[in-house]
Write a protein that holds these residues in place. Structure first.
Motif, mmCIF file in Angstrom:
data_model
loop_
_atom_site.group_PDB
_atom_site.id
_atom_site.type_symbol
_atom_site.label_atom_id
_atom_site.label_comp_id
_atom_site.label_asym_id
_atom_site.label_seq_id
_atom_site.Cartn_x
_atom_site.Cartn_y
_atom_site.Cartn_z
ATOM 1 N N GLY A 102 0.847 -1.184 0.185
ATOM 2 C CA GLY A 102 -0.106 -0.059 0.047
ATOM 3 C C GLY A 102 0.980 1.192 0.044
ATOM 4 N N ASN A 103 0.454 2.374 0.873
ATOM 5 C CA ASN A 103 0.977 3.701 0.627
ATOM 6 C C ASN A 103 2.570 3.647 0.963
ATOM 7 O OD1 ASN A 103 1.373 6.362 1.992
ATOM 8 N ND2 ASN A 103 -0.051 6.435 0.451
ATOM 9 N N SER A 104 2.933 2.665 1.758
ATOM 10 C CA SER A 104 4.378 2.454 2.487
ATOM 11 C C SER A 104 5.157 2.294 1.266
ATOM 12 C CB SER A 104 4.456 1.560 3.491
ATOM 13 O OG SER A 104 3.626 1.681 4.526
ATOM 14 N N CYS A 105 4.774 1.698 0.037
ATOM 15 C CA CYS A 105 5.426 1.415 -1.006
ATOM 16 C C CYS A 105 5.467 2.535 -2.180
ATOM 17 C CB CYS A 105 4.973 0.039 -1.510
ATOM 18 S SG CYS A 105 5.137 -1.374 -0.450
ATOM 19 N N ARG A 219 13.349 -4.499 4.052
ATOM 20 C CA ARG A 219 13.391 -4.171 2.556
ATOM 21 C C ARG A 219 12.321 -3.213 2.465
ATOM 22 N NH1 ARG A 219 13.915 -9.981 -0.506
ATOM 23 N NH2 ARG A 219 15.925 -10.029 -0.829
ATOM 24 N N LYS A 220 12.885 -2.275 1.280
ATOM 25 C CA LYS A 220 12.135 -1.146 0.694
ATOM 26 C C LYS A 220 11.719 0.002 1.878
ATOM 27 C CE LYS A 220 8.768 -3.915 -1.101
ATOM 28 N NZ LYS A 220 7.647 -4.092 -1.495
ATOM 29 N N PHE A 221 12.761 0.110 2.776
ATOM 30 C CA PHE A 221 12.533 1.086 3.840
ATOM 31 C C PHE A 221 12.601 2.566 3.175
ATOM 32 C CE2 PHE A 221 14.300 3.992 7.146
ATOM 33 C CZ PHE A 221 13.415 3.419 8.209
ATOM 34 N N GLY A 222 11.805 3.401 3.807
ATOM 35 C CA GLY A 222 11.997 4.534 3.692
ATOM 36 C C GLY A 222 11.330 5.335 4.820
ATOM 37 N N ASP A 223 12.174 6.278 5.564
ATOM 38 C CA ASP A 223 11.685 6.625 6.677
ATOM 39 C C ASP A 223 10.618 7.665 6.376
ATOM 40 O OD1 ASP A 223 13.431 8.577 5.603
ATOM 41 O OD2 ASP A 223 14.285 9.175 7.390
ATOM 42 N N ALA A 224 10.593 8.596 5.501
ATOM 43 C CA ALA A 224 9.513 9.543 5.238
ATOM 44 C C ALA A 224 8.432 8.900 4.598
ATOM 45 C CB ALA A 224 10.046 10.444 4.350
ATOM 46 N N THR A 225 8.540 7.909 3.934
ATOM 47 C CA THR A 225 7.409 7.318 3.290
ATOM 48 C C THR A 225 6.757 6.671 4.225
ATOM 49 O OG1 THR A 225 8.685 6.981 1.253
ATOM 50 C CG2 THR A 225 6.935 5.499 1.477
ATOM 51 N N ILE A 248 9.882 4.622 14.031
ATOM 52 C CA ILE A 248 10.151 3.859 12.878
ATOM 53 C C ILE A 248 11.543 3.739 12.559
ATOM 54 C CG2 ILE A 248 9.487 3.644 10.551
ATOM 55 C CD1 ILE A 248 7.198 5.205 10.888
ATOM 56 N N TYR A 249 12.126 2.443 12.517
ATOM 57 C CA TYR A 249 13.463 2.121 12.386
ATOM 58 C C TYR A 249 13.513 1.445 11.144
ATOM 59 C CZ TYR A 249 13.979 3.968 16.978
ATOM 60 O OH TYR A 249 14.102 4.874 18.377
ATOM 61 N N ARG A 250 14.779 1.355 10.475
ATOM 62 C CA ARG A 250 15.322 0.525 9.848
ATOM 63 C C ARG A 250 16.076 -0.651 10.150
ATOM 64 N NH1 ARG A 250 17.400 2.223 4.404
ATOM 65 N NH2 ARG A 250 17.798 4.385 5.368
ATOM 66 N N THR A 251 16.152 -1.738 9.793
ATOM 67 C CA THR A 251 17.098 -2.772 10.263
ATOM 68 C C THR A 251 17.864 -3.425 9.188
ATOM 69 O OG1 THR A 251 17.304 -5.072 11.163
ATOM 70 C CG2 THR A 251 15.442 -4.765 9.710
ATOM 71 N N SER A 252 19.046 -3.841 9.367
ATOM 72 C CA SER A 252 20.056 -4.444 8.259
ATOM 73 C C SER A 252 20.045 -5.909 8.306
ATOM 74 C CB SER A 252 21.583 -3.831 8.649
ATOM 75 O OG SER A 252 21.897 -4.224 9.910
ATOM 76 N N TYR A 260 16.840 -8.739 -5.262
ATOM 77 C CA TYR A 260 15.436 -8.134 -5.227
ATOM 78 C C TYR A 260 15.962 -6.926 -6.093
ATOM 79 C CZ TYR A 260 11.536 -5.075 -4.194
ATOM 80 O OH TYR A 260 10.539 -4.409 -4.141
ATOM 81 N N GLU A 261 14.858 -6.862 -7.308
ATOM 82 C CA GLU A 261 14.821 -5.841 -8.137
ATOM 83 C C GLU A 261 13.543 -4.945 -7.996
ATOM 84 O OE1 GLU A 261 15.962 -6.740 -12.211
ATOM 85 O OE2 GLU A 261 16.579 -8.697 -11.771
ATOM 86 N N GLU A 262 13.864 -3.786 -7.453
ATOM 87 C CA GLU A 262 12.710 -3.082 -6.895
ATOM 88 C C GLU A 262 11.754 -2.694 -7.997
ATOM 89 O OE1 GLU A 262 11.292 0.832 -4.142
ATOM 90 O OE2 GLU A 262 13.507 -0.074 -4.069
ATOM 91 N N SER A 263 12.330 -2.648 -9.289
ATOM 92 C CA SER A 263 11.568 -2.276 -10.509
ATOM 93 C C SER A 263 10.549 -3.212 -10.863
ATOM 94 C CB SER A 263 12.317 -1.780 -11.705
ATOM 95 O OG SER A 263 13.218 -2.729 -11.879
ATOM 96 N N LYS A 264 11.136 -4.602 -10.477
ATOM 97 C CA LYS A 264 10.064 -5.681 -10.801
ATOM 98 C C LYS A 264 9.135 -6.409 -9.680
ATOM 99 C CE LYS A 264 13.271 -7.366 -14.304
ATOM 100 N NZ LYS A 264 14.230 -8.527 -14.865
ATOM 101 N N GLY A 265 9.746 -6.114 -8.448
ATOM 102 C CA GLY A 265 8.956 -6.642 -7.366
ATOM 103 C C GLY A 265 9.251 -7.857 -6.882
#
Length: 356
Positions: A102-105, A219-225, A248-252, A260-265
């Motif tokens: 959803g909106n997070s992506c 994956r696909k982390f974006g803090d502002a998003t 909201i935190y990112r994990t490594s 993972y190719e983000e353009s293909k999903g």
């Protein structure tokens, strides 16, 4: 702490033997005590949901309609709370191996940073492209769109666009087009987590509201998003006091090492989903395409078993929230914001040209 939380969930996931072949998503609820001791109390794994025809036919509540990992972890937490009490001063963390659907992506309109440290209170959130889907609610599935205007122009606003031009992630549809669909709809995980930041994760169990204090994403982390998707887009002037803003935190820590190719999903081939909550010896496996167990019997998490024959009890805030997310003209979808929307965590803050 983000990596500690992720490792705790993934350790439990692997110890329980919940892995499936190919790519998947994992989520879990972790309790953090005052001394920072962490304990995973629920795990969810899955990427599927039932099709519209099963959704329409399931009037008795025998099927788990949504088997995405985040939803299974939360439903398992609701079940956990029926027999357990959360100790005072305990923080609740929600781990997601990938950004919720959803909106997070939607990465547009957000300046994401590389920092792992969330700012709190959350900064001012600017609503600049609402008609294009910046704050839009979405539902799961790709449905035929009614290519009409989202709402008629009001108050001189001329930037309205057809539904088909809205920016929504692959696999979802703008909710506005489906609200009156027979049989209901399945909200995106971003919308559901935003809901939990208003009405809590406890469902209809007795006791106080239990909100996610921390959200950890891989994956696909974006803090502002993620801030926009999971809480800040709900903080419109007339509803702001109801919204809780998690850190909201990112994990490594990686769930897997596949490319993972983000353009293909991602490719989620397996229909096998599963969940576990503390107190269970083994996880329960589900067929995510039918919402039943692998032996085609109702799950312990199906609505009938979780909510009982009387159905789900809604808190009064839920109806107000539903209006904010799903179509009240004067609220999220139809409100003609002309500037920024102030969001400063739970402390308010200066509003930037927002109007009521």
């Amino acid at each position: 702490m983000a990596d500690v939380i992720a490792n705790e969930v993934l350790r439990k996931y692997r110890d329980l033997g919940m892995e499936v072949e190919g790519q998947t998503c994992v989520a879990g609820v972790v309790m953090i005590e005052k001394d920072n001791k962490v304990e995973c109390v629920t795990v969810g794994q899955g990427t599927k949901f039932i099709p519209p025809e099963l959704l329409t036919d399931d009037t008795a509540g025998h099927r788990v309609r949504d088997c995405h990992a985040e939803v299974l972890a939360k439903r398992a937490f609701k079940k956990y709370l029926k027999t357990h009490t959360i100790p005072p001063d305990t923080r609740i963390a929600l781990y997601c191996s990938s950004a919720p659907c959803g909106n997070s992506c939607v990465k547009k309109w957000a300046k994401n940073s590389k920092s792992n440290i969330d700012s709190h209170p959350h900064p001012v959130f600017n609503v600049s492209a609402r008609p294009a889907g910046q704050v839009a609610a979405t539902v799961k599935g790709e449905h035929p769109l009614n290519d009409t205007l989202l709402n008629p122009p009001v108050d001189g606003l001329r930037s309205w666009k057809p539904l088909s031009t809205m920016s929504v992630p692959v696999g979802t549809t703008p909710a506005e087009s489906l609200i009156n669909t027979a049989g209901g709809y399945i909200a995106s995980c971003s919308d559901k987590i935003a809901t939990w930041c208003v009405v809590g994760m406890q469902g209809n169990t007795d006791g106080p509201f239990i909100y996610p204090d921390i959200v950890v994403v891989g994956r696909k982390f974006g803090d502002a998003t993620l801030r926009r998707a999971l809480c800040c887009r709900l903080a419109i002037p007339s509803f702001r006091s109801n919204v809780k803003h998690p850190l909201i935190y990112r994990t490594s820590v990686q769930l897997d090492t596949s490319v993972y190719e983000e353009s293909k999903g991602a490719v989620f081939a397996s229909t096998t989903c599963g969940w576990w909550s503390k107190g269970m010896e083994l996880p329960e496996q589900l067929n995510g395409s039918t919402g039943m167990t692998l032996s085609e019997t109702p799950s312990l998490l199906c609505p009938l078993r979780v909510n009982g024959a009387g159905g789900k009890k809604r808190h009064e805030k839920y109806d107000r929230l539903k209006a904010v997310l799903y179509g009240d003209k004067k609220l999220l979808h139809g409100y003609p914001w002309k500037g920024g929307l102030a969001c400063a965590g739970e402390t308010g803050g200066k509003r930037k040209r927002d109007t009521e």
